[in-house]
Design a protein around this motif. Structure first.
Motif, PDB file in Angstrom:
ATOM      1  N   GLU A   1      20.211   6.171  -5.519  1.00 59.16           N
ATOM      2  CA  GLU A   1      21.278   5.379  -4.909  1.00 59.16           C
ATOM      3  C   GLU A   1      20.825   4.710  -3.611  1.00 59.16           C
ATOM      4  O   GLU A   1      21.000   3.511  -3.415  1.00 59.16           O
ATOM      5  N   THR A   2      20.231   5.491  -2.717  1.00 56.79           N
ATOM      6  CA  THR A   2      19.825   4.937  -1.417  1.00 56.79           C
ATOM      7  C   THR A   2      18.434   4.313  -1.464  1.00 56.79           C
ATOM      8  O   THR A   2      18.062   3.570  -0.554  1.00 56.79           O
ATOM      9  N   ARG A   3      17.666   4.640  -2.533  1.00 52.28           N
ATOM     10  CA  ARG A   3      16.302   4.129  -2.706  1.00 52.28           C
ATOM     11  C   ARG A   3      15.364   4.591  -1.583  1.00 52.28           C
ATOM     12  O   ARG A   3      14.339   3.979  -1.321  1.00 52.28           O
ATOM     13  N   THR A   4      15.749   5.672  -0.937  1.00 52.40           N
ATOM     14  CA  THR A   4      14.887   6.265   0.088  1.00 52.40           C
ATOM     15  C   THR A   4      14.074   7.395  -0.528  1.00 52.40           C
ATOM     16  O   THR A   4      14.427   7.927  -1.598  1.00 52.40           O
ATOM     17  N   TYR A   5      13.009   7.777   0.159  1.00 49.36           N
ATOM     18  CA  TYR A   5      12.125   8.832  -0.335  1.00 49.36           C
ATOM     19  C   TYR A   5      12.251  10.084   0.527  1.00 49.36           C
ATOM     20  O   TYR A   5      12.456  10.010   1.746  1.00 49.36           O
ATOM     21  N   ARG A   6      12.117  11.212  -0.135  1.00 48.50           N
ATOM     22  CA  ARG A   6      12.105  12.499   0.552  1.00 48.50           C
ATOM     23  C   ARG A   6      11.056  13.374  -0.112  1.00 48.50           C
ATOM     24  O   ARG A   6      10.511  13.022  -1.166  1.00 48.50           O
ATOM     25  N   LEU A   7      10.775  14.526   0.482  1.00 47.37           N
ATOM     26  CA  LEU A   7       9.804  15.447  -0.103  1.00 47.37           C
ATOM     27  C   LEU A   7      10.297  15.956  -1.451  1.00 47.37           C
ATOM     28  O   LEU A   7      11.488  16.216  -1.638  1.00 47.37           O
ATOM     29  N   GLY A   8       9.375  16.138  -2.386  1.00 50.13           N
ATOM     30  CA  GLY A   8       9.721  16.641  -3.711  1.00 50.13           C
ATOM     31  C   GLY A   8       9.710  18.152  -3.768  1.00 50.13           C
ATOM     32  O   GLY A   8       9.160  18.830  -2.890  1.00 50.13           O
ATOM     33  N   LEU A   9      10.298  18.686  -4.825  1.00 45.45           N
ATOM     34  CA  LEU A   9      10.400  20.142  -4.965  1.00 45.45           C
ATOM     35  C   LEU A   9       9.030  20.802  -5.125  1.00 45.45           C
ATOM     36  O   LEU A   9       8.866  21.978  -4.835  1.00 45.45           O
ATOM     37  N   ARG A  10       8.051  20.051  -5.608  1.00 42.75           N
ATOM     38  CA  ARG A  10       6.728  20.646  -5.765  1.00 42.75           C
ATOM     39  C   ARG A  10       6.158  21.083  -4.417  1.00 42.75           C
ATOM     40  O   ARG A  10       5.393  22.050  -4.340  1.00 42.75           O
ATOM     41  N   ILE A  11       6.550  20.382  -3.357  1.00 40.84           N
ATOM     42  CA  ILE A  11       6.118  20.754  -2.011  1.00 40.84           C
ATOM     43  C   ILE A  11       6.618  22.157  -1.671  1.00 40.84           C
ATOM     44  O   ILE A  11       5.925  22.954  -1.047  1.00 40.84           O
ATOM     45  N   VAL A  12       7.871  22.445  -2.076  1.00 43.49           N
ATOM     46  CA  VAL A  12       8.459  23.758  -1.801  1.00 43.49           C
ATOM     47  C   VAL A  12       7.642  24.852  -2.480  1.00 43.49           C
ATOM     48  O   VAL A  12       7.324  25.883  -1.882  1.00 43.49           O
ATOM     49  N   THR A  13       7.302  24.631  -3.749  1.00 42.78           N
ATOM     50  CA  THR A  13       6.498  25.613  -4.484  1.00 42.78           C
ATOM     51  C   THR A  13       5.133  25.812  -3.837  1.00 42.78           C
ATOM     52  O   THR A  13       4.660  26.943  -3.671  1.00 42.78           O
ATOM     53  N   MET A  14       4.501  24.717  -3.465  1.00 43.13           N
ATOM     54  CA  MET A  14       3.189  24.795  -2.821  1.00 43.13           C
ATOM     55  C   MET A  14       3.279  25.528  -1.491  1.00 43.13           C
ATOM     56  O   MET A  14       2.399  26.314  -1.132  1.00 43.13           O
ATOM     57  N   ALA A  15       4.361  25.273  -0.745  1.00 36.94           N
ATOM     58  CA  ALA A  15       4.531  25.931   0.547  1.00 36.94           C
ATOM     59  C   ALA A  15       4.677  27.434   0.384  1.00 36.94           C
ATOM     60  O   ALA A  15       4.118  28.218   1.169  1.00 36.94           O
ATOM     61  N   ARG A  16       5.405  27.850  -0.647  1.00 35.14           N
ATOM     62  CA  ARG A  16       5.572  29.286  -0.898  1.00 35.14           C
ATOM     63  C   ARG A  16       4.241  29.933  -1.231  1.00 35.14           C
ATOM     64  O   ARG A  16       3.914  31.023  -0.751  1.00 35.14           O
ATOM     65  N   HIS A  17       3.449  29.263  -2.076  1.00 38.44           N
ATOM     66  CA  HIS A  17       2.138  29.802  -2.425  1.00 38.44           C
ATOM     67  C   HIS A  17       1.222  29.850  -1.206  1.00 38.44           C
ATOM     68  O   HIS A  17       0.478  30.821  -1.003  1.00 38.44           O
TER      69      HIS A  17
ATOM     70  N   GLN B   1       0.832  -1.206   0.000  1.00 35.86           N
ATOM     71  CA  GLN B   1       0.000   0.000   0.000  1.00 35.86           C
ATOM     72  C   GLN B   1       0.867   1.257   0.000  1.00 35.86           C
ATOM     73  O   GLN B   1       0.584   2.228  -0.705  1.00 35.86           O
ATOM     74  N   ILE B   2       1.916   1.225   0.817  1.00 39.39           N
ATOM     75  CA  ILE B   2       2.815   2.382   0.904  1.00 39.39           C
ATOM     76  C   ILE B   2       3.559   2.568  -0.417  1.00 39.39           C
ATOM     77  O   ILE B   2       3.744   3.698  -0.885  1.00 39.39           O
ATOM     78  N   SER B   3       3.958   1.474  -1.042  1.00 38.58           N
ATOM     79  CA  SER B   3       4.657   1.572  -2.328  1.00 38.58           C
ATOM     80  C   SER B   3       3.775   2.221  -3.384  1.00 38.58           C
ATOM     81  O   SER B   3       4.233   3.071  -4.156  1.00 38.58           O
ATOM     82  N   ARG B   4       2.504   1.831  -3.418  1.00 36.94           N
ATOM     83  CA  ARG B   4       1.584   2.425  -4.391  1.00 36.94           C
ATOM     84  C   ARG B   4       1.407   3.914  -4.117  1.00 36.94           C
ATOM     85  O   ARG B   4       1.409   4.739  -5.049  1.00 36.94           O
ATOM     86  N   ALA B   5       1.256   4.262  -2.852  1.00 38.54           N
ATOM     87  CA  ALA B   5       1.074   5.674  -2.498  1.00 38.54           C
ATOM     88  C   ALA B   5       2.312   6.490  -2.857  1.00 38.54           C
ATOM     89  O   ALA B   5       2.214   7.604  -3.380  1.00 38.54           O
ATOM     90  N   LEU B   6       3.486   5.933  -2.596  1.00 36.45           N
ATOM     91  CA  LEU B   6       4.732   6.640  -2.907  1.00 36.45           C
ATOM     92  C   LEU B   6       4.908   6.835  -4.407  1.00 36.45           C
ATOM     93  O   LEU B   6       5.437   7.874  -4.850  1.00 36.45           O
ATOM     94  N   ARG B   7       4.477   5.861  -5.213  1.00 32.83           N
ATOM     95  CA  ARG B   7       4.562   6.008  -6.668  1.00 32.83           C
ATOM     96  C   ARG B   7       3.725   7.192  -7.139  1.00 32.83           C
ATOM     97  O   ARG B   7       4.157   7.973  -7.997  1.00 32.83           O
ATOM     98  N   VAL B   8       2.526   7.299  -6.593  1.00 34.43           N
ATOM     99  CA  VAL B   8       1.658   8.417  -6.964  1.00 34.43           C
ATOM    100  C   VAL B   8       2.277   9.744  -6.533  1.00 34.43           C
ATOM    101  O   VAL B   8       2.285  10.722  -7.292  1.00 34.43           O
ATOM    102  N   LEU B   9       2.799   9.790  -5.305  1.00 30.47           N
ATOM    103  CA  LEU B   9       3.428  11.020  -4.813  1.00 30.47           C
ATOM    104  C   LEU B   9       4.647  11.389  -5.661  1.00 30.47           C
ATOM    105  O   LEU B   9       4.898  12.571  -5.918  1.00 30.47           O
TER     106      LEU B   9
END
Length: 260
Positions: A64-80, A45-53
């Protein structure tokens, strides 16, 4: 009554909140297994959700590490979102500041083109709306207040980038502009004396976001003859107004106050 299962939207929001946590940021991201464990859902379930995100730019995967972090779109949304918040919550404070000083007041942010005025208020019915207009960074009180967190070398580049030599007052160079910025930082407010408009003084203080970073500036602009004798008093009012917005952005109750 049976407990309702979390929706996919709720699950995605929980994942984003987790990726934005201090621990995840310090580690550079989280793996699927750990996210699933913390969220309390199946790995699939988490894998499917992460793919969409990831597809929407709200999260990104380190190759390389195959870990997930927040995407740059979050930064743009936060500014708005931050700008929307300022536009919605600042008008009462700005109106109060105008009423107390009986001078025009503005809320501004730093933009690629210089200092952008988001809101403008005047104490008289005469329309003098600066909202949507740009001003230079180097010779405005708001411009300097917005640079309080910037290192001197970065401030110097911003001053130089938006300044034509002919626009600098006689005897003022980039070194002097940086020196004035340092003095403004020390006194916790910035002011300019006829540097932007002949016969006018402007006083500004920074507004900080919930992380303590400068995100906007409040300023009062007035004829020099009126404001010069009470410069310190007006500066305190501007600082109090900026402080009130800062506390609200941090989620702290403002409490009863005499000043804005």
């Amino acid at each position: 009554m049976a407990t309702e299962r979390p929706s996919s939207v709720h699950r995605a929001a929980t994942i984003l909140d987790l990726l934005g946590s201090a621990g995840a940021v310090e580690r550079g991201g989280l793996g699927v297994v750990e996210i699933a464990r913390r969220v309390g859902r199946e790995k699939s379930q988490i894998s499917r959700a992460l793919r969409v995100l990831e597809e929407t730019g709200l999260a990104e995967r380190d190759p390389e590490t195959r870990t997930y972090r927040l995407g740059l779109r979050i930064v743009t949304m936060a500014r708005h979102a931050e700008r929307q918040w300022l536009l919605a919550r600042t008008p009462p404070v700005l109106g109060r500041l105008t009423a107390l000083t009986r001078e025009r007041a503005h809320l501004s942010v730093l933009d690629d083109q210089g200092v952008l005025t988001l809101l403008s208020r005047t104490p008289t019915p005469v329309r003098d709306d600066w909202a949507g207009r740009f001003a230079p960074v180097h010779n405005t009180s708001s411009g300097r207040a917005l640079l309080f967190d910037h290192p001197d070398d970065v401030a110097r580049r911003l001053f130089a980038g938006g300044t034509a030599p002919a626009a600098l007052p006689a005897g003022v160079d980039l070194d002097e502009l940086v020196a004035r910025l340092r003095r403004a930082r020390n006194q916790r407010f910035a002011w300019v004396d006829e540097e932007f408009e002949p016969g006018r003084i402007a006083i500004a203080a920074p507004v900080r976001d919930l992380h303590g970073r400068v995100c906007a500036a409040l300023n009062v602009s007035a004829p020099k003859a009126r404001v010069a004798p009470q410069l310190d008093a007006v500066a305190r009012l501007v600082q109090a107004a900026a402080g009130r917005i800062t506390r609200e952005m941090a989620g702290s109750p403002a409490g009863p106050q005499r000043t804005p």
